[in-house]
Enzyme design. Structure first.
Site, PDB file in Angstrom:
ATOM      1  CB  ALA A   1      40.498  41.774  42.889  1.00 51.83           C
TER       2      ALA A   1
ATOM      3  NE  ARG B   1      48.063  37.323  44.925  1.00 47.23           N
ATOM      4  CZ  ARG B   1      48.057  37.464  43.611  1.00 47.23           C
ATOM      5  NH1 ARG B   1      48.050  36.401  42.795  1.00 47.23           N
ATOM      6  NH2 ARG B   1      48.023  38.652  43.044  1.00 47.23           N
TER       7      ARG B   1
ATOM      8  CG  ASP C   1      43.487  44.614  44.454  1.00 51.32           C
ATOM      9  OD1 ASP C   1      44.489  45.062  43.863  1.00 51.32           O
ATOM     10  OD2 ASP C   1      43.386  43.443  44.845  1.00 51.32           O
TER      11      ASP C   1
ATOM     12  NE  ARG D   1      44.255  40.298  51.481  1.00 50.05           N
ATOM     13  CZ  ARG D   1      45.006  40.389  50.373  1.00 50.05           C
ATOM     14  NH1 ARG D   1      44.936  39.429  49.449  1.00 50.05           N
ATOM     15  NH2 ARG D   1      45.808  41.413  50.175  1.00 50.05           N
TER      16      ARG D   1
END
Ligand code: MRU
Length: 349
Positions: free
Chosen positions: A46, A44, A234, A87
């Site tokens: 960005a 996880r 992100d 995602r």
């Protein structure tokens, strides 16, 4: 601490859902396993999502048994779709997939050359991220003074990137320069990336850190216990920065008390042709809020909101630290964020 590595068709990384209690090393060998790891947040953050998606395509290229280049390109496009559905918010994931597909579509290369090109481009994406983070660290460290107490939110460290980190890259660089700093990390409900991952990283480096719950931020800032905030991002869009849920609240309080609020992110996180309203903010499972590691913590049957990110307009941002320098509030207020695009990032306009 390199978070992700490729060797001969195997992607090695650590399962972040198990940290800090267990350091479980994952050996990812297929596109589907990579998609699962991204979806379930074993990887996880960005920039790491960008590298992971790139390696996902590299796995498709490595494992493919097709006999002509058009079939391989179709397979890679389909893998790109699978990865893009994991995602929705961090732009790096989309950026990495599009960068690789752009390189091979319409290329005059043959089957084996395309296979090689995809793997090579994935490696490049990962290596560039390490360089970018080092540069972000160096640029950001100039804003940090001896004695600073720096608040950070979520995990924007080596674990959220390929190595070194964005917000934690700034903190690391300042520390490596001998500046006497202290870090305050928010636990970052509901998945505790701050408590589990940021604290784990900073402790390993011996950087002084204290943990607070997210709701303590206002009190600490009001009591002048924090004099700088540095977070990651992100997605950086035309009108705002999008980052872990809780960032916006933190930025508003910081502005009210004149505490500088910096965002540290590489160019791969910039998406300046879009407005925040065009971006899908990921909604995650209700159980992440109602349960803690399968233990119920809320009255049963309650409905919850669980957005994973929020939107911080530029009026709350003092500066954006990137690999080529720092873009300060006065610059984007005077010239607009578009100037930043044209001046420093011509290739992403
Ligand atoms: O949901 P996550 O853990 O993938 O979200 C990551 C973040 O929001 C991080 O704060 C981040 O700053 C971006 S990565 C450097």
């Amino acid at each position: 601490m390199r978070t992700i590595e490729w060797s001969d068709g195997i992607v090695t990384t650590v399962d972040q859902t198990k940290l800090p209690q267990k350091e479980i090393i994952l050996k990812i060998k297929t596109l589907d396993d990579m998609a699962e790891a991204i979806r379930n947040m074993r990887v996880r953050g960005a920039p790491l999502l960008g590298a992971s998606a790139a390696y996902g395509l590299a796995l498709t290229a490595f494992n493919s048994r097709v006999s002509n280049k058009d079939a391989l390109i179709e397979e890679l496009k389909s893998s790109g779709k699978t990865l893009k559905a994991t995602r929705p918010t961090a732009v790096n994931l989309f950026w990495a997939i599009d960068r690789i597909l752009k390189k091979i579509i319409d290329s005059s290369k043959n089957l084996d050359e395309i296979r090689y090109l995809v793997i090579q481009e994935a490696q490049k994406i990962a290596d560039e991220d390490v360089k970018a983070n080092r540069a972000i660290g160096k640029n950001g460290a100039e804003l940090i003074n001896d004695g600073d107490v720096i608040l950070t939110h979520c995990n924007a460290g080596a674990l959220a990137t390929v190595d070194y980190g964005t917000a934690l890259g700034v903190i690391r660089a300042a520390w490596e320069q001998g500046k006497k700093i202290e870090v305050i990390a928010t636990e970052t409900r509901p998945l505790l990336q701050g408590a589990r991952l940021t604290i784990y990283e900073l402790k390993r480096d011996g950087i002084p850190v204290k943990l607070i719950t997210d709701s303590m931020v206002g009190f600490l800032i009001q009591k002048k216990m924090i004099n700088k905030v540095v977070v990651g991002a992100d997605r950086i869009v035309k009108d705002a920065i999008i980052n872990k849920i809780g960032t916006f609240t933190l930025a508003v309080i910081a502005k009210e008390y004149n505490v500088p609020f910096y965002v540290a992110a590489p160019k791969s996180t910039f998406d300046l042709s879009k407005m925040s309203k065009e971006i899908t903010i990921e909604e995650r499972k209700q159980e992440e809020v109602t349960h803690f590691r399968s233990l119920p913590v809320a009255a049963s049957g309650v409905e919850v909101f669980n957005p994973a990110f929020d939107i911080t307009p530029y009026k709350y941002v003092s500066g954006i630290i990137h690999e080529e320098g720092v873009f300060f509030k006065k610059d984007f207020e005077t010239f607009g964020i578009d100037t930043f695009t044209k001046k420093n990032n011509p290739e992403i306009v």
